[in-house]
Write a protein that holds these residues in place. Structure first.
Motif, PDB file in Angstrom:
ATOM      1  N   ILE A 175       0.907  -1.303  -0.119  1.00  0.00           N
ATOM      2  CA  ILE A 175      -0.163   0.030  -0.047  1.00  0.00           C
ATOM      3  C   ILE A 175       0.841   1.226  -0.006  1.00  0.00           C
ATOM      4  O   ILE A 175       1.582   1.452   0.938  1.00  0.00           O
ATOM      5  CB  ILE A 175      -1.031  -0.088   1.240  1.00  0.00           C
ATOM      6  N   GLY A 176       0.816   1.909  -0.944  1.00  0.00           N
ATOM      7  CA  GLY A 176       1.662   2.896  -1.333  1.00  0.00           C
ATOM      8  C   GLY A 176       2.503   2.900  -2.685  1.00  0.00           C
ATOM      9  O   GLY A 176       2.734   1.694  -3.163  1.00  0.00           O
ATOM     10  N   GLN A 177       2.911   3.903  -3.243  1.00  0.00           N
ATOM     11  CA  GLN A 177       3.352   3.890  -4.583  1.00  0.00           C
ATOM     12  C   GLN A 177       4.815   4.902  -4.548  1.00  0.00           C
ATOM     13  O   GLN A 177       5.048   5.427  -5.760  1.00  0.00           O
ATOM     14  CB  GLN A 177       2.383   4.548  -5.636  1.00  0.00           C
ATOM     15  N   GLY A 178       5.292   5.182  -3.692  1.00  0.00           N
ATOM     16  CA  GLY A 178       6.480   6.009  -3.633  1.00  0.00           C
ATOM     17  C   GLY A 178       7.622   5.030  -3.930  1.00  0.00           C
ATOM     18  O   GLY A 178       7.430   3.915  -4.170  1.00  0.00           O
ATOM     19  N   ASN A 179       8.849   5.651  -4.076  1.00  0.00           N
ATOM     20  CA  ASN A 179       9.905   4.924  -4.312  1.00  0.00           C
ATOM     21  C   ASN A 179      10.320   3.725  -3.511  1.00  0.00           C
ATOM     22  O   ASN A 179      10.828   2.845  -3.840  1.00  0.00           O
ATOM     23  CB  ASN A 179      11.305   5.709  -4.642  1.00  0.00           C
ATOM     24  N   VAL A 180       9.989   3.813  -2.175  1.00  0.00           N
ATOM     25  CA  VAL A 180      10.370   3.020  -1.263  1.00  0.00           C
ATOM     26  C   VAL A 180       9.402   1.791  -1.466  1.00  0.00           C
ATOM     27  O   VAL A 180       9.877   0.682  -1.532  1.00  0.00           O
ATOM     28  CB  VAL A 180      10.125   3.462   0.210  1.00  0.00           C
ATOM     29  N   ALA A 181       8.392   1.968  -1.981  1.00  0.00           N
ATOM     30  CA  ALA A 181       7.258   0.880  -2.248  1.00  0.00           C
ATOM     31  C   ALA A 181       7.598   0.088  -3.498  1.00  0.00           C
ATOM     32  O   ALA A 181       7.732  -1.015  -3.459  1.00  0.00           O
ATOM     33  CB  ALA A 181       5.886   1.434  -2.325  1.00  0.00           C
ATOM     34  N   VAL A 182       8.329   0.805  -4.615  1.00  0.00           N
ATOM     35  CA  VAL A 182       8.750   0.242  -5.604  1.00  0.00           C
ATOM     36  C   VAL A 182      10.247  -0.758  -5.252  1.00  0.00           C
ATOM     37  O   VAL A 182      10.098  -1.487  -5.871  1.00  0.00           O
ATOM     38  CB  VAL A 182       9.042   1.289  -6.893  1.00  0.00           C
ATOM     39  N   ASP A 183      10.927   0.137  -4.529  1.00  0.00           N
ATOM     40  CA  ASP A 183      12.385  -0.518  -3.911  1.00  0.00           C
ATOM     41  C   ASP A 183      11.934  -2.261  -3.452  1.00  0.00           C
ATOM     42  O   ASP A 183      12.584  -3.112  -3.946  1.00  0.00           O
ATOM     43  CB  ASP A 183      12.865  -0.055  -3.040  1.00  0.00           C
ATOM     44  N   VAL A 184      10.905  -2.018  -2.585  1.00  0.00           N
ATOM     45  CA  VAL A 184      10.482  -3.425  -2.052  1.00  0.00           C
ATOM     46  C   VAL A 184       9.830  -4.375  -3.052  1.00  0.00           C
ATOM     47  O   VAL A 184      10.272  -5.532  -3.107  1.00  0.00           O
ATOM     48  CB  VAL A 184       9.259  -3.123  -0.921  1.00  0.00           C
ATOM     49  N   ALA A 185       8.919  -3.890  -3.728  1.00  0.00           N
ATOM     50  CA  ALA A 185       8.414  -4.862  -4.836  1.00  0.00           C
ATOM     51  C   ALA A 185       9.614  -5.465  -5.791  1.00  0.00           C
ATOM     52  O   ALA A 185       9.642  -6.548  -5.799  1.00  0.00           O
ATOM     53  CB  ALA A 185       7.510  -4.070  -5.757  1.00  0.00           C
ATOM     54  N   ARG A 186      10.694  -4.481  -6.153  1.00  0.00           N
ATOM     55  CA  ARG A 186      11.721  -5.109  -7.023  1.00  0.00           C
ATOM     56  C   ARG A 186      12.455  -5.861  -6.272  1.00  0.00           C
ATOM     57  O   ARG A 186      12.957  -6.816  -6.805  1.00  0.00           O
ATOM     58  CB  ARG A 186      12.485  -3.735  -7.278  1.00  0.00           C
ATOM     59  N   ILE A 187      12.800  -5.680  -5.091  1.00  0.00           N
ATOM     60  CA  ILE A 187      13.687  -6.871  -3.745  1.00  0.00           C
ATOM     61  C   ILE A 187      12.859  -8.207  -4.016  1.00  0.00           C
ATOM     62  O   ILE A 187      13.271  -9.156  -4.141  1.00  0.00           O
ATOM     63  CB  ILE A 187      14.051  -6.187  -2.815  1.00  0.00           C
ATOM     64  N   LEU A 188      11.530  -8.073  -3.845  1.00  0.00           N
ATOM     65  CA  LEU A 188      10.748  -9.244  -3.652  1.00  0.00           C
ATOM     66  C   LEU A 188      10.778 -10.009  -5.124  1.00  0.00           C
ATOM     67  O   LEU A 188      10.630 -11.358  -4.991  1.00  0.00           O
ATOM     68  CB  LEU A 188       9.510  -8.973  -3.386  1.00  0.00           C
ATOM     69  N   GLU A 236      13.074   0.530 -14.289  1.00  0.00           N
ATOM     70  CA  GLU A 236      14.145  -0.656 -13.587  1.00  0.00           C
ATOM     71  C   GLU A 236      12.983  -2.083 -13.630  1.00  0.00           C
ATOM     72  O   GLU A 236      13.320  -2.998 -13.915  1.00  0.00           O
ATOM     73  CB  GLU A 236      14.406  -0.368 -12.277  1.00  0.00           C
ATOM     74  N   MET A 237      11.739  -1.701 -13.346  1.00  0.00           N
ATOM     75  CA  MET A 237      10.830  -2.493 -13.130  1.00  0.00           C
ATOM     76  C   MET A 237      10.426  -3.308 -14.459  1.00  0.00           C
ATOM     77  O   MET A 237      10.244  -4.320 -14.628  1.00  0.00           O
ATOM     78  CB  MET A 237       9.583  -1.940 -12.706  1.00  0.00           C
ATOM     79  N   THR A 238      10.519  -2.491 -15.539  1.00  0.00           N
ATOM     80  CA  THR A 238      10.020  -2.898 -17.108  1.00  0.00           C
ATOM     81  C   THR A 238      11.268  -3.668 -17.503  1.00  0.00           C
ATOM     82  O   THR A 238      11.014  -4.604 -18.229  1.00  0.00           O
ATOM     83  CB  THR A 238      10.025  -1.796 -18.054  1.00  0.00           C
ATOM     84  N   LYS A 239      12.497  -3.724 -16.897  1.00  0.00           N
ATOM     85  CA  LYS A 239      13.546  -4.411 -17.328  1.00  0.00           C
ATOM     86  C   LYS A 239      13.696  -5.675 -16.540  1.00  0.00           C
ATOM     87  O   LYS A 239      14.999  -6.046 -16.609  1.00  0.00           O
ATOM     88  CB  LYS A 239      14.868  -3.505 -17.464  1.00  0.00           C
ATOM     89  N   LEU A 240      13.118  -5.946 -15.275  1.00  0.00           N
ATOM     90  CA  LEU A 240      13.489  -6.985 -14.403  1.00  0.00           C
ATOM     91  C   LEU A 240      13.118  -8.167 -15.124  1.00  0.00           C
ATOM     92  O   LEU A 240      11.919  -8.509 -15.504  1.00  0.00           O
ATOM     93  CB  LEU A 240      12.495  -6.686 -13.281  1.00  0.00           C
ATOM     94  N   PRO A 241      14.184  -9.118 -15.164  1.00  0.00           N
ATOM     95  CA  PRO A 241      14.224 -10.509 -15.879  1.00  0.00           C
ATOM     96  C   PRO A 241      13.184 -11.135 -15.007  1.00  0.00           C
ATOM     97  O   PRO A 241      12.852 -11.353 -13.815  1.00  0.00           O
ATOM     98  CB  PRO A 241      15.274 -11.055 -15.506  1.00  0.00           C
ATOM     99  N   GLY A 242      12.271 -11.847 -16.046  1.00  0.00           N
ATOM    100  CA  GLY A 242      11.304 -12.845 -15.647  1.00  0.00           C
ATOM    101  C   GLY A 242      10.156 -12.327 -14.754  1.00  0.00           C
ATOM    102  O   GLY A 242       9.247 -12.832 -14.157  1.00  0.00           O
ATOM    103  N   VAL A 243       9.789 -10.950 -15.282  1.00  0.00           N
ATOM    104  CA  VAL A 243       8.557 -10.251 -14.320  1.00  0.00           C
ATOM    105  C   VAL A 243       7.905  -9.483 -15.315  1.00  0.00           C
ATOM    106  O   VAL A 243       8.422  -8.794 -16.185  1.00  0.00           O
ATOM    107  CB  VAL A 243       9.185  -9.272 -13.446  1.00  0.00           C
ATOM    108  N   ASN A 244       6.347  -9.742 -15.398  1.00  0.00           N
ATOM    109  CA  ASN A 244       5.556  -9.029 -16.331  1.00  0.00           C
ATOM    110  C   ASN A 244       4.715  -7.771 -15.468  1.00  0.00           C
ATOM    111  O   ASN A 244       4.810  -7.788 -14.254  1.00  0.00           O
ATOM    112  CB  ASN A 244       4.254  -9.829 -16.540  1.00  0.00           C
TER     113      ASN A 244
END
Length: 480
Positions: A175-188, A236-244
């Motif tokens: 819940i949240g759409q700041g850069n911290v939220a995206v960082d967490v999503a990317r790490i996961l 970065e998310m658009t280029k993450l391997p194995g992720v749609n």
């Protein structure tokens, strides 16, 4: 977590006294400034002061044995280029006009008044160490994790080594759409072999390698044109391997027509979202999914731990909840709706709601201004003389490192001007805090260098930039 406290061995005390006795700080006619907090706000303020305030000495006091604050503990491990600012901070710390004093805590080892008695000026810049809660029904620690704590865990903040997030979850809602939220999503969602080459902690890497997470939702209360993440993080998310990336087409109705009216940064971000939307495919077998959702706010968590969302309308730039809801089936929820500073000294004029020290341009106010006395010209008597605040403690947790830099430079400039005008007098000798340091375990910059060297050497074993030491006692053993 309070830093470890112990009596310093006599040889350490003698070395400490000898070091300080021969330093520039022993001179009586110096303008002495103390900065509480060795994160970006503190270092940028010190950098400006030593460059622009003649005949000054600056103590940077930090509660941890290690410096750099959110640069060390907040920047994602796969963003090493952001951490290059540490090189600038190191040059500041190694200036003979500056001392780093680690493992000293405001409210435990000293008070604000202690510092005001011993320095001509004091800057509080200890940042934000709590996070805002959703305040919705059934928001329990068992089913809602803090993104702030999660970030601190994988970045090795001392005290988080016992934090054990349960990633035996297929679907996560952030819940949240700041850069911290995206960082967490990317790490996961990142491949483990990519993370293994970073300075992420070993225990976090082990937990992530066993993670069952396949789908990560990113939920924002407003629309695509108000998204808080930046183009760098989205790219970065658009280029993450194995992720749609799977967008909801209905969230973008009418957005294309708004493009000509947008300023360039927002336009580029929106164009990237629209481009990603046009190229997206249905979920591919074997791939993980990143699923941003707009115009939704958390309403409550139901008995099955699913997230009930209110559907919002955008009125101007504000999200207004309708009576319509939808339920998102999820196994784990993380909140990432902002950090919050805390009050470490009862003498401070602290705004609990906003989580900041009440100030005007960095000058701390004796009391909050009202509508009838908000003119800068007539409030000189309402400032706490010689007391300042910078960074998130002054502004609230907004912006990026560049924002903090500009704020801290501005506050430091104000201090320089206050010395020039006589608002701060340096005619009286100030002793500094050396008398408060006797029999305390204080980590100097030399001590940090020993910790730094040990981390880098440990990292070489695993082909990593460093292996962070997360235990304070172990850190202090290295400097003894």
């Amino acid at each position: 977590m309070q830093p470890l406290r112990s009596v310093v061995p006599r040889n350490i005390i003698n070395h400490f006294r000898k070091t300080f006795a021969t330093s520039a700080f022993s001179s009586e006619n110096k303008k002495k400034v103390c900065i509480v907090g060795a994160g970006p706000a503190g270092f940028y303020a010190a950098q400006h002061l030593i460059k622009n305030l003649p005949n000054c000495c600056v103590d940077i006091v930090e509660k941890l044995p290690v410096p750099f604050g959110l640069v060390r503990f907040g920047v994602a491990p796969d963003h090493p280029e952001v951490k290059n600012v540490i090189n600038t901070f190191t040059k500041t710390a190694e200036n003979p006009q500056v001392r780093f004093l680690g493992n000293l805590t405001l409210g435990f080892d000293f008070t604000v008044q202690d510092l005001r008695d011993r320095y001509h000026a004091v800057i509080l810049s200890y940042g934000a160490e709590k996070d805002r809660k959703l305040n919705i029904p059934n928001e329990y620690p068992s089913n809602v994790l803090s993104a702030r704590e999660f970030v601190a865990w994988y970045n090795g903040l001392p005290g988080t080594e016992q934090y054990k997030p349960n990633l035996n979850a297929r679907t996560v809602a952030i819940i949240g759409q700041g850069n911290v939220a995206v960082d967490v999503a990317r790490i996961l969602l990142s491949p483990i072999d990519v993370l293994a080459k970073t300075d992420i902690t070993r225990f976090a890497l082990q937990t992530l390698s066993e993670s069952k997470v396949e789908n990560v939702y990113l939920i924002g209360r407003r629309g695509p044109l108000q998204a808080a993440f930046t183009i760098k993080e989205l790219r970065e998310m658009t280029k993450l391997p194995g992720v749609n990336i799977l967008w909801r087409g209905e969230d973008f109705v009418g957005i294309n027509e708004e493009l000509p009216n947008l300023q360039r940064p927002r336009k580029r971000l929106t164009e990237l979202m629209l481009s990603s939307l046009s190229k997206q495919q249905q979920h591919e077998v074997g791939k993980k999914s990143f699923l941003p959702i707009f115009l939704r706010s958390p309403q409550h968590i139901d008995g099955s731990n699913n997230l009930v969302l209110s559907i919002n309308n955008l009125v101007g730039h504000s999200a207004v909840a309708t009576s319509v809801t939808e339920t998102l089936e999820t196994d784990l929820i993380m909140r990432s709706i902002g950090y919050k500073s805390i009050c470490l000294d009862k003498s401070l004029n602290f705004d609990e709601k906003q989580g900041l020290v009440n100030n005007v341009g960095g000058r701390v106010l004796k009391k909050q201004l009202t509508g009838s006395d908000n003119s800068i010209d007539d409030i000189e008597d309402k400032f706490e003389k010689g007391l300042y605040v910078s960074g998130w403690l002054a502004t609230g947790p907004t912006g990026v490192i560049l924002t903090t830099m500009n704020n801290s430079f501005s506050v430091a400039h104000t201090i320089c001007e206050d010395f020039k005008t006589g608002a701060i007098s340096s005619s009286t000798t100030k002793p500094g805090m050396d008398d408060l340091l006797v029999n305390k375990t204080v980590v100097t910059w030399d001590g940090w260098n020993r910790i730094d060297k040990a981390e880098i050497e440990a990292g070489k074993i695993h082909q990593k930039p460093r292996e962070k030491i997360v235990n304070v006692k172990e850190m202090l053993t290295l400097v003894s």
